[in-house]
Design a protein around this motif. Structure first.
Motif, mmCIF file in Angstrom:
data_model
loop_
_atom_site.group_PDB
_atom_site.id
_atom_site.type_symbol
_atom_site.label_atom_id
_atom_site.label_comp_id
_atom_site.label_asym_id
_atom_site.label_seq_id
_atom_site.Cartn_x
_atom_site.Cartn_y
_atom_site.Cartn_z
ATOM 1 N N GLN A 130 93.748 39.310 57.219
ATOM 2 C CA GLN A 130 93.029 38.045 56.959
ATOM 3 C C GLN A 130 91.684 38.320 56.302
ATOM 4 O O GLN A 130 91.296 37.648 55.342
ATOM 5 C CB GLN A 130 92.825 37.267 58.269
ATOM 6 C CG GLN A 130 94.099 36.676 58.826
ATOM 7 C CD GLN A 130 93.893 36.057 60.208
ATOM 8 O OE1 GLN A 130 92.849 36.241 60.825
ATOM 9 N NE2 GLN A 130 94.896 35.328 60.674
ATOM 10 N N GLN A 132 90.837 40.977 54.546
ATOM 11 C CA GLN A 132 91.051 41.477 53.186
ATOM 12 C C GLN A 132 91.352 40.316 52.236
ATOM 13 O O GLN A 132 90.853 40.288 51.098
ATOM 14 C CB GLN A 132 92.200 42.499 53.163
ATOM 15 C CG GLN A 132 91.808 43.844 53.734
ATOM 16 C CD GLN A 132 92.985 44.815 53.828
ATOM 17 O OE1 GLN A 132 94.134 44.394 53.875
ATOM 18 N NE2 GLN A 132 92.669 46.102 53.876
ATOM 19 N N GLU A 133 92.133 39.354 52.722
ATOM 20 C CA GLU A 133 92.418 38.175 51.905
ATOM 21 C C GLU A 133 91.135 37.383 51.634
ATOM 22 O O GLU A 133 90.882 36.931 50.509
ATOM 23 C CB GLU A 133 93.456 37.297 52.609
ATOM 24 C CG GLU A 133 93.900 36.104 51.793
ATOM 25 C CD GLU A 133 94.934 35.270 52.540
ATOM 26 O OE1 GLU A 133 95.008 34.063 52.251
ATOM 27 O OE2 GLU A 133 95.653 35.824 53.394
ATOM 28 N N GLN A 134 90.316 37.250 52.677
ATOM 29 C CA GLN A 134 89.049 36.522 52.532
ATOM 30 C C GLN A 134 88.121 37.248 51.556
ATOM 31 O O GLN A 134 87.476 36.625 50.713
ATOM 32 C CB GLN A 134 88.395 36.374 53.904
ATOM 33 C CG GLN A 134 87.229 35.422 53.930
ATOM 34 C CD GLN A 134 86.695 35.246 55.356
ATOM 35 O OE1 GLN A 134 87.101 35.939 56.271
ATOM 36 N NE2 GLN A 134 85.779 34.312 55.511
ATOM 37 N N HIS A 136 89.027 39.181 49.126
ATOM 38 C CA HIS A 136 89.593 38.987 47.786
ATOM 39 C C HIS A 136 89.188 37.614 47.235
ATOM 40 O O HIS A 136 88.783 37.493 46.067
ATOM 41 C CB HIS A 136 91.111 39.137 47.828
ATOM 42 C CG HIS A 136 91.770 38.960 46.507
ATOM 43 N ND1 HIS A 136 91.627 39.855 45.470
ATOM 44 C CD2 HIS A 136 92.558 37.945 46.026
ATOM 45 C CE1 HIS A 136 92.294 39.436 44.423
ATOM 46 N NE2 HIS A 136 92.877 38.266 44.736
ATOM 47 N N LYS A 137 89.305 36.563 48.070
ATOM 48 C CA LYS A 137 88.912 35.215 47.628
ATOM 49 C C LYS A 137 87.439 35.171 47.274
ATOM 50 O O LYS A 137 87.046 34.570 46.256
ATOM 51 C CB LYS A 137 89.208 34.188 48.724
ATOM 52 C CG LYS A 137 90.678 33.864 48.892
ATOM 53 C CD LYS A 137 90.881 32.841 50.003
ATOM 54 C CE LYS A 137 92.342 32.552 50.233
ATOM 55 N NZ LYS A 137 92.536 31.604 51.339
ATOM 56 N N LEU A 138 86.615 35.850 48.099
ATOM 57 C CA LEU A 138 85.174 35.861 47.810
ATOM 58 C C LEU A 138 84.877 36.638 46.532
ATOM 59 O O LEU A 138 83.992 36.243 45.753
ATOM 60 C CB LEU A 138 84.404 36.459 48.995
ATOM 61 C CG LEU A 138 84.360 35.587 50.265
ATOM 62 C CD1 LEU A 138 83.711 36.357 51.403
ATOM 63 C CD2 LEU A 138 83.624 34.280 49.996
ATOM 64 N N GLU A 139 85.610 37.728 46.289
ATOM 65 C CA GLU A 139 85.415 38.487 45.054
ATOM 66 C C GLU A 139 85.785 37.639 43.841
ATOM 67 O O GLU A 139 85.071 37.653 42.820
ATOM 68 C CB GLU A 139 86.248 39.773 45.075
ATOM 69 C CG GLU A 139 85.683 40.844 45.972
ATOM 70 C CD GLU A 139 86.589 42.068 46.096
ATOM 71 O OE1 GLU A 139 87.792 41.975 45.727
ATOM 72 O OE2 GLU A 139 86.101 43.106 46.560
ATOM 73 N N VAL A 140 86.888 36.890 43.952
ATOM 74 C CA VAL A 140 87.293 36.006 42.853
ATOM 75 C C VAL A 140 86.241 34.926 42.630
ATOM 76 O O VAL A 140 85.854 34.634 41.481
ATOM 77 C CB VAL A 140 88.690 35.393 43.139
ATOM 78 C CG1 VAL A 140 89.012 34.260 42.175
ATOM 79 C CG2 VAL A 140 89.764 36.463 43.081
ATOM 80 N N ALA A 141 85.732 34.337 43.730
ATOM 81 C CA ALA A 141 84.701 33.300 43.610
ATOM 82 C C ALA A 141 83.432 33.889 43.013
ATOM 83 O O ALA A 141 82.783 33.268 42.150
ATOM 84 C CB ALA A 141 84.423 32.680 44.972
ATOM 85 N N ASN A 142 83.067 35.090 43.432
ATOM 86 C CA ASN A 142 81.874 35.765 42.917
ATOM 87 C C ASN A 142 82.034 36.042 41.425
ATOM 88 O O ASN A 142 81.092 35.838 40.633
ATOM 89 C CB ASN A 142 81.627 37.057 43.693
ATOM 90 C CG ASN A 142 80.278 37.663 43.411
ATOM 91 O OD1 ASN A 142 79.347 36.972 43.000
ATOM 92 N ND2 ASN A 142 80.162 38.969 43.633
#
Length: 170
Positions: A130, A132-134, A136-142
């Motif tokens: 969970q 790692q998924e979060q 990844h989402k934060l990296e995409v948003a960043n």
């Protein structure tokens, strides 16, 4: 143990002598009585033969009884020693059983601990997935925010170079 047996031997011999003296006296009385009633020498010989045969039979019976009693006593002694050996073996087996019960209890506790660790590891793996998924989402948003920031900076830099400013901003 041999001293006990040695102490019992004289008592047994004395009892046997007393029994055989009583037996001898009884048979002597029977022989005398039979001889007194004999009518002739042939009759006395016949009665003596019958008395001796009866004496022999009773002696053999007594001997067989003594042998049977000796065999029975030996069997009882053997049974007692076998019983003692079996009791010792039961004691050893009981101790081994207690040891095995403790070992099983220890193994059960270890198994429970291992199972608890496995459950904890599974929950940690799930939490890791969970997170790692979060991440990844934060990296995409960043990344998306960085792109918007660059575009905004590029637009401001381009406007500054061209001299046109947005009237509402300045």
């Amino acid at each position: 143990m041999s001293t006990e047996a040695d102490a019992q031997k004289p008592a047994a011999d004395e009892a046997q002598r007393a029994g055989s003296e009583g037996l001898t006296a009884k048979w002597a009385d029977v022989a005398v009585r039979e001889m007194m009633t004999a009518a002739s020498v042939d009759d006395a010989r016949q009665k003596a033969l019958l008395v001796l045969q009866a004496f022999e039979k009773e002696s053999m019976d007594a001997k067989q009884q003594d042998q049977s009693a000796a065999i029975h006593a030996e069997q009882e002694r053997r049974s007692a020693s076998e019983l003692q050996v079996l009791q010792q073996q039961v004691g050893v087996l009981c101790k081994e059983n207690q040891i095995l019960k403790r070992a099983v209890a220890i193994q059960h506790e270890k198994q429970k601990e291992h199972q608890a660790q496995n459950e904890e590891n599974a929950s940690l793996r799930q939490a890791l997935a969970q997170y790692q998924e979060q991440v990844h989402k934060l990296e995409v948003a960043n990344y998306a925010l960085n792109l918007h920031l660059r575009q905004a900076n590029d637009a401001v830099n381009h406007a500054a170079l061209s001299g046109r400013f947005h009237p509402d901003v300045f």
